[in-house]
Motif scaffolding. Structure first.
Motif, mmCIF file in Angstrom:
data_model
loop_
_atom_site.group_PDB
_atom_site.id
_atom_site.type_symbol
_atom_site.label_atom_id
_atom_site.label_comp_id
_atom_site.label_asym_id
_atom_site.label_seq_id
_atom_site.Cartn_x
_atom_site.Cartn_y
_atom_site.Cartn_z
ATOM 1 N N GLY A 232 0.931 -1.146 0.153
ATOM 2 C CA GLY A 232 -0.029 0.040 0.304
ATOM 3 C C GLY A 232 0.933 1.419 0.129
ATOM 4 O O GLY A 232 0.478 2.335 -0.856
ATOM 5 N N ALA A 233 1.962 1.242 0.705
ATOM 6 C CA ALA A 233 2.625 2.541 0.823
ATOM 7 C C ALA A 233 3.388 2.604 -0.560
ATOM 8 O O ALA A 233 3.531 3.954 -0.909
ATOM 9 C CB ALA A 233 3.843 2.228 1.882
ATOM 10 N N VAL A 234 3.965 1.541 -1.086
ATOM 11 C CA VAL A 234 4.559 1.614 -2.441
ATOM 12 C C VAL A 234 3.494 2.154 -3.635
ATOM 13 O O VAL A 234 3.722 3.165 -4.414
ATOM 14 C CB VAL A 234 5.117 0.367 -3.015
ATOM 15 N N HIS A 235 2.390 1.624 -3.359
ATOM 16 C CA HIS A 235 1.308 2.248 -4.459
ATOM 17 C C HIS A 235 0.985 3.676 -4.204
ATOM 18 O O HIS A 235 0.734 4.202 -5.105
ATOM 19 C CB HIS A 235 0.116 1.286 -4.136
ATOM 20 N N ARG A 236 0.995 4.072 -2.774
ATOM 21 C CA ARG A 236 0.594 5.498 -2.748
ATOM 22 C C ARG A 236 1.823 6.402 -3.409
ATOM 23 O O ARG A 236 1.403 7.581 -3.726
ATOM 24 C CB ARG A 236 0.485 5.787 -1.210
ATOM 25 N N LEU A 237 2.962 5.929 -3.131
ATOM 26 C CA LEU A 237 3.846 6.575 -3.999
ATOM 27 C C LEU A 237 3.717 6.832 -5.655
ATOM 28 O O LEU A 237 3.771 7.999 -6.136
ATOM 29 C CB LEU A 237 5.359 6.060 -3.964
ATOM 30 N N VAL A 238 3.166 5.701 -6.024
ATOM 31 C CA VAL A 238 2.731 5.756 -7.538
ATOM 32 C C VAL A 238 1.487 6.727 -7.654
ATOM 33 O O VAL A 238 1.497 7.693 -8.634
ATOM 34 C CB VAL A 238 2.447 4.385 -7.951
ATOM 35 N N LEU A 239 0.528 6.756 -6.905
ATOM 36 C CA LEU A 239 -0.464 7.591 -7.082
ATOM 37 C C LEU A 239 -0.317 8.837 -6.877
ATOM 38 O O LEU A 239 -0.843 9.785 -7.555
ATOM 39 C CB LEU A 239 -1.529 7.124 -5.967
#
Length: 362
Positions: free
Chosen positions: A59-66
């Motif tokens: 989730g933390a990695v996905h947030r960087l992407v978003l």
């Protein structure tokens, strides 16, 4: 061992999210070799399985992407228009992990998994209809009860408006609110044995969470979006619609522990209203002490329930199946003072698809 928890989380999404499966599999290997994931996850070595550190990492990695801060990864993430190329995913993840290691570490340490999957409104809607009809039948009424809905572990409160959601049936009819901003295809096998065309009337609703998400803020919306697996666009679109609905029909989720909050709300009863206590995919995160306290609070309220002020417990929680590493999610209903216990059916973790199959629940 932390790497084993990552590998376990990876196995859990192998079929439904190849992107997340590959990210967590490679991250587990990186943990074993002492790579950058070890720095990102420092301090989480003793995390228990129920805190799912692998999904917090994803989730933390996905947030960087978003947020547009991981350009090397964005090309793999369908949530921002990318197309996964699994053989090079980890190599493209490494620059983001190195560049944002400290930030990722802080976010993962401070965050709990919050999916608040709006697809679970579909079994909730059917379960509430059954509860309202069965409580009326037990009380000798011809009209189903109105409902007061209390949700424990409500996250951002996206499932506190099931009466304002549309549920599109295979025959083309839509139950609930056909004009809603959120219309679900619940993919039901069978139907609950009640009149779904009856208007579900919710006259009160409240939710609590130890770590509530404020979906009226950009930070809160990003938090929920980050926990949706990026290659599951149906879930992604469903969540975006649910957030739009929440913006026009706000419900504030109170920061509180479940047992104390529940005791406070159950102390008040309303005549001709069915009070329904609801939780979904939250039990694994609740401490044994709070589980025991919650059961005691509910038992006390159940003993005081009357035919004109009945009480129901409606839950959607996982149970391990006979197949290794597989879970099935069951919709269960208890009703007082009718002393009715029903297993209403089972479905996927996100509430869709779902099979209605009513039978006694012991």
């Amino acid at each position: 061992m932390l790497a084993e928890l990552f590998a376990d989380a990876a196995r859990g999404c192998r079929e439904s999210s190849p992107l997340t499966h590959r990210l967590l599999t490679d991250a587990a290997a990186d943990l074993v070799s002492g790579g950058v994931t070890s720095k990102v996850m420092a301090g989480a070595e003793c995390d228990r399985q129920g805190t799912v550190p692998g999904l917090r990492f994803a989730g933390a990695v996905h947030r960087l992407v978003l947020e547009g801060r991981a350009p090397s990864l964005a090309k793999h993430y369908p949530s921002v228009g990318g197309q996964p190329h699994l053989p090079t995913l980890w190599q493209d993840a490494l620059p983001a992990l190195h560049a944002h290691a400290d930030e990722l570490h802080a976010r993962i340490a401070a965050t709990v998994v919050q999916t608040n999957e709006p697809g679970r409104s579909a079994p909730l809607f059917g379960g509430l209809q059954v509860a309202a009809h069965e409580a009326a039948k037990a009380a000798g009424r011809h009209v189903p009860f109105s409902v007061r809905l209390l949700e424990i572990g409500a996250s951002g409160g996206l499932n506190l408006r099931p009466h304002h959601v549309g549920y599109r049936m295979p025959d083309g009819t839509t139950h609930g609110d056909a004009d809603s901003l959120l219309v679900l295809d619940p993919r039901w096998t069978g139907l609950p044995d009640v009149d779904l065309a009856h208007r579900l009337r919710i006259v009160g609703r409240a939710g609590c969470d130890i770590h509530p998400v404020d979906v009226s803020t950009e930070d809160g919306r990003l938090q929920l979006c980050s926990f949706v697996w990026a290659d599951q666009l149906d879930r992604w679109n469903r969540l975006r619609d649910a957030l739009d609905l929440a913006a026009v029909d706000p419900v504030k989720v109170q920061q509180a522990s479940g047992p104390e909050w529940l005791a406070q709300h159950l102390a008040r009863t309303e005549r001709d209203v069915l009070t329904v206590v609801w939780h979904s995919v939250v039990w694994q995160y609740v401490s044994p002490a709070d589980r025991a306290m919650g059961r005691a609070v509910l038992a006390d309220a159940a003993a005081k329930a009357t035919p004109t002020a009945p009480l129901a417990l409606l839950v959607y929680e996982p149970r391990r199946t006979s197949a290794p590493e597989k879970y099935q999610f069951h919709l269960l209903l208890k009703l007082w003072p009718a002393n009715l216990s029903l297993h209403l059916g089972h479905g996927a973790g996100h509430g869709i698809p779902f099979t209605w199959e009513a039978k006694p629940w012991s």
